[in-house]
Design a protein around this motif. Sequence first.
Motif, PDB file in Angstrom:
ATOM      1  N   ASP A 166       0.726  -1.094  -0.011  1.00  0.00           N
ATOM      2  CA  ASP A 166       0.076  -0.133   0.087  1.00  0.00           C
ATOM      3  C   ASP A 166       0.937   1.245   0.140  1.00  0.00           C
ATOM      4  OD1 ASP A 166      -2.421  -1.453  -0.040  1.00  0.00           O
ATOM      5  OD2 ASP A 166      -2.730  -1.270   2.061  1.00  0.00           O
ATOM      6  N   ALA A 167       2.021   1.233   0.758  1.00  0.00           N
ATOM      7  CA  ALA A 167       2.991   2.512   0.780  1.00  0.00           C
ATOM      8  C   ALA A 167       3.320   2.595  -0.523  1.00  0.00           C
ATOM      9  CB  ALA A 167       4.025   2.087   1.705  1.00  0.00           C
ATOM     10  N   GLU A 168       3.934   1.561  -1.273  1.00  0.00           N
ATOM     11  CA  GLU A 168       4.407   1.814  -2.558  1.00  0.00           C
ATOM     12  C   GLU A 168       3.236   2.222  -3.584  1.00  0.00           C
ATOM     13  OE1 GLU A 168       7.219  -1.296  -4.180  1.00  0.00           O
ATOM     14  OE2 GLU A 168       6.122  -1.214  -6.100  1.00  0.00           O
ATOM     15  N   GLU A 169       2.177   1.733  -3.562  1.00  0.00           N
ATOM     16  CA  GLU A 169       0.892   2.374  -4.484  1.00  0.00           C
ATOM     17  C   GLU A 169       0.720   3.763  -4.230  1.00  0.00           C
ATOM     18  OE1 GLU A 169      -1.857   2.174  -7.464  1.00  0.00           O
ATOM     19  OE2 GLU A 169      -0.496   0.356  -6.943  1.00  0.00           O
ATOM     20  N   SER A 170       0.803   4.309  -2.995  1.00  0.00           N
ATOM     21  CA  SER A 170       0.576   5.431  -2.557  1.00  0.00           C
ATOM     22  C   SER A 170       1.665   6.314  -3.284  1.00  0.00           C
ATOM     23  CB  SER A 170       0.467   5.963  -1.229  1.00  0.00           C
ATOM     24  OG  SER A 170      -0.564   5.409  -0.737  1.00  0.00           O
ATOM     25  N   ALA A 171       2.767   5.942  -3.199  1.00  0.00           N
ATOM     26  CA  ALA A 171       3.774   6.469  -3.763  1.00  0.00           C
ATOM     27  C   ALA A 171       3.852   6.712  -5.256  1.00  0.00           C
ATOM     28  CB  ALA A 171       5.275   5.767  -3.396  1.00  0.00           C
ATOM     29  N   VAL A 172       3.452   5.880  -6.118  1.00  0.00           N
ATOM     30  CA  VAL A 172       3.280   5.647  -7.376  1.00  0.00           C
ATOM     31  C   VAL A 172       2.141   6.813  -7.556  1.00  0.00           C
ATOM     32  CG1 VAL A 172       2.130   4.291  -9.272  1.00  0.00           C
ATOM     33  CG2 VAL A 172       3.578   3.256  -7.532  1.00  0.00           C
TER      34      VAL A 172
ATOM     35  N   ALA B 218      14.468  17.142  -1.649  1.00  0.00           N
ATOM     36  CA  ALA B 218      13.821  17.572  -0.654  1.00  0.00           C
ATOM     37  C   ALA B 218      12.899  18.766  -1.193  1.00  0.00           C
ATOM     38  CB  ALA B 218      15.109  18.295   0.217  1.00  0.00           C
ATOM     39  N   GLY B 219      13.266  19.300  -2.252  1.00  0.00           N
ATOM     40  CA  GLY B 219      12.063  20.342  -3.049  1.00  0.00           C
ATOM     41  C   GLY B 219      10.745  19.573  -3.678  1.00  0.00           C
ATOM     42  N   GLY B 220      10.803  18.244  -3.734  1.00  0.00           N
ATOM     43  CA  GLY B 220       9.851  17.770  -4.189  1.00  0.00           C
ATOM     44  C   GLY B 220       9.808  17.301  -5.766  1.00  0.00           C
TER      45      GLY B 220
ATOM     46  N   GLY C  16      -0.963  12.280   1.381  1.00  0.00           N
ATOM     47  CA  GLY C  16       0.107  12.051   0.527  1.00  0.00           C
ATOM     48  C   GLY C  16       1.501  12.488   1.014  1.00  0.00           C
ATOM     49  N   ARG C  17       1.746  13.222   2.138  1.00  0.00           N
ATOM     50  CA  ARG C  17       2.677  13.351   2.681  1.00  0.00           C
ATOM     51  C   ARG C  17       3.578  12.069   2.969  1.00  0.00           C
ATOM     52  NH1 ARG C  17      -0.859  14.008   6.929  1.00  0.00           N
ATOM     53  NH2 ARG C  17      -0.623  12.985   8.784  1.00  0.00           N
ATOM     54  N   PHE C  18       3.001  10.966   3.445  1.00  0.00           N
ATOM     55  CA  PHE C  18       3.495   9.743   3.749  1.00  0.00           C
ATOM     56  C   PHE C  18       4.211   9.367   2.427  1.00  0.00           C
ATOM     57  CE2 PHE C  18       0.104  10.047   6.903  1.00  0.00           C
ATOM     58  CZ  PHE C  18       1.155   9.965   8.034  1.00  0.00           C
ATOM     59  N   ALA C  19       3.444   9.349   1.138  1.00  0.00           N
ATOM     60  CA  ALA C  19       4.011   8.823   0.108  1.00  0.00           C
ATOM     61  C   ALA C  19       5.105   9.775  -0.426  1.00  0.00           C
ATOM     62  CB  ALA C  19       2.766   9.043  -1.001  1.00  0.00           C
ATOM     63  N   ARG C  20       5.249  11.137  -0.040  1.00  0.00           N
ATOM     64  CA  ARG C  20       6.240  11.759  -0.514  1.00  0.00           C
ATOM     65  C   ARG C  20       7.477  11.564   0.282  1.00  0.00           C
ATOM     66  NH1 ARG C  20       9.114  16.550   1.087  1.00  0.00           N
ATOM     67  NH2 ARG C  20       9.493  18.009  -0.445  1.00  0.00           N
ATOM     68  N   GLU C  21       7.139  11.184   1.703  1.00  0.00           N
ATOM     69  CA  GLU C  21       8.374  10.725   2.438  1.00  0.00           C
ATOM     70  C   GLU C  21       8.866   9.402   1.920  1.00  0.00           C
ATOM     71  OE1 GLU C  21       6.918  10.453   6.296  1.00  0.00           O
ATOM     72  OE2 GLU C  21       6.508  12.755   6.506  1.00  0.00           O
ATOM     73  N   TRP C  22       8.173   8.494   1.392  1.00  0.00           N
ATOM     74  CA  TRP C  22       8.553   7.308   0.983  1.00  0.00           C
ATOM     75  C   TRP C  22       9.423   7.402  -0.603  1.00  0.00           C
ATOM     76  CZ3 TRP C  22       8.613   4.337  -3.348  1.00  0.00           C
ATOM     77  CH2 TRP C  22       8.597   2.957  -3.284  1.00  0.00           C
ATOM     78  N   LEU C  23       9.020   8.347  -1.086  1.00  0.00           N
ATOM     79  CA  LEU C  23       9.469   8.696  -2.521  1.00  0.00           C
ATOM     80  C   LEU C  23      11.198   9.469  -1.988  1.00  0.00           C
ATOM     81  CD1 LEU C  23       6.720  10.216  -4.778  1.00  0.00           C
ATOM     82  CD2 LEU C  23       8.017   8.161  -5.215  1.00  0.00           C
ATOM     83  N   LEU C  24      10.950  10.317  -1.253  1.00  0.00           N
ATOM     84  CA  LEU C  24      12.218  11.275  -0.716  1.00  0.00           C
ATOM     85  C   LEU C  24      13.361   9.961  -0.102  1.00  0.00           C
ATOM     86  CD1 LEU C  24      13.602  13.561  -0.094  1.00  0.00           C
ATOM     87  CD2 LEU C  24      12.329  14.089   1.893  1.00  0.00           C
ATOM     88  N   GLY C  25      12.687   9.125   0.677  1.00  0.00           N
ATOM     89  CA  GLY C  25      13.646   8.187   1.184  1.00  0.00           C
ATOM     90  C   GLY C  25      14.247   7.178   0.393  1.00  0.00           C
ATOM     91  N   ARG C  26      13.586   6.993  -0.695  1.00  0.00           N
ATOM     92  CA  ARG C  26      14.206   6.143  -1.650  1.00  0.00           C
ATOM     93  C   ARG C  26      15.054   6.917  -2.869  1.00  0.00           C
ATOM     94  NH1 ARG C  26      10.694   4.207   1.245  1.00  0.00           N
ATOM     95  NH2 ARG C  26      10.655   2.023   1.835  1.00  0.00           N
ATOM     96  N   GLY C  27      15.080   8.266  -2.494  1.00  0.00           N
ATOM     97  CA  GLY C  27      15.874   9.271  -3.381  1.00  0.00           C
ATOM     98  C   GLY C  27      15.167   9.155  -4.898  1.00  0.00           C
TER      99      GLY C  27
ATOM    100  N   TYR D   8       1.426   9.385  -6.128  1.00  0.00           N
ATOM    101  CA  TYR D   8       1.894  10.993  -5.752  1.00  0.00           C
ATOM    102  C   TYR D   8       2.981  11.213  -6.740  1.00  0.00           C
ATOM    103  CZ  TYR D   8       3.640  14.830  -2.818  1.00  0.00           C
ATOM    104  OH  TYR D   8       4.104  15.888  -2.194  1.00  0.00           O
ATOM    105  N   LEU D   9       3.818  10.132  -7.388  1.00  0.00           N
ATOM    106  CA  LEU D   9       4.891  10.294  -8.512  1.00  0.00           C
ATOM    107  C   LEU D   9       4.055  10.700  -9.665  1.00  0.00           C
ATOM    108  CD1 LEU D   9       7.805  10.480  -9.240  1.00  0.00           C
ATOM    109  CD2 LEU D   9       7.512   7.865  -9.457  1.00  0.00           C
ATOM    110  N   GLN D  10       2.918  10.164  -9.919  1.00  0.00           N
ATOM    111  CA  GLN D  10       2.278  10.499 -10.998  1.00  0.00           C
ATOM    112  C   GLN D  10       1.708  11.848 -11.286  1.00  0.00           C
ATOM    113  OE1 GLN D  10      -0.904   7.609 -10.593  1.00  0.00           O
ATOM    114  NE2 GLN D  10      -2.238   8.896 -11.567  1.00  0.00           N
TER     115      GLN D  10
END
Length: 178
Positions: free
Chosen positions: A90-96, A154-156, A139-150, A98-100
Amino acid sequence: MTPATTLLADLDAAAAADCVARYGAALVRLPRSAPILGSYWGAPEAGLVGGRIYVRDDTPAHSLLHELGHYVCMTPERRARLDRDAGGDDAEESAVCYLQVLLADRLPGFGGAKALADMDAWGYSFREGGAAAWFAGDGRFAREWLLGRGLIDAGGLVTWRLRGDFSAQSCVGFGASP
């Protein structure tokens, strides 16, 4: 029947292909009548097989970006055997998701606000209600997931890296883990 959303035919083909290519994947455009290989939801939704994203002119733009997001966010092991079902939690799906939205800003004539509206029109479901409310809230949790994996900085902003791409430049300042 696909809800009214922005279609690939409405966007610059070169910009869409460039967005995909920046991640080392290929955008494969098919004729409108062709089946879409690797489509999880069926045509006209985008399909994903290996490093290829299959689309038609009637494919929703958000669908292309969602499948690209899966390609970016999955582990290298899953990417190597990818055929239709990206898997993930679920965390990865949310990151997907957010990234889209972030990637939508890379497509002239689309953009994040329209991507969020199209997600609502298509039927994405978030506990906070609409996609924009989710993006601004949980969405902040998805943002953190994406940030944590590079995958974003930091600017999104997208970094154009794949999960697990730990080249010399990819983890500087992130302390990321696969």
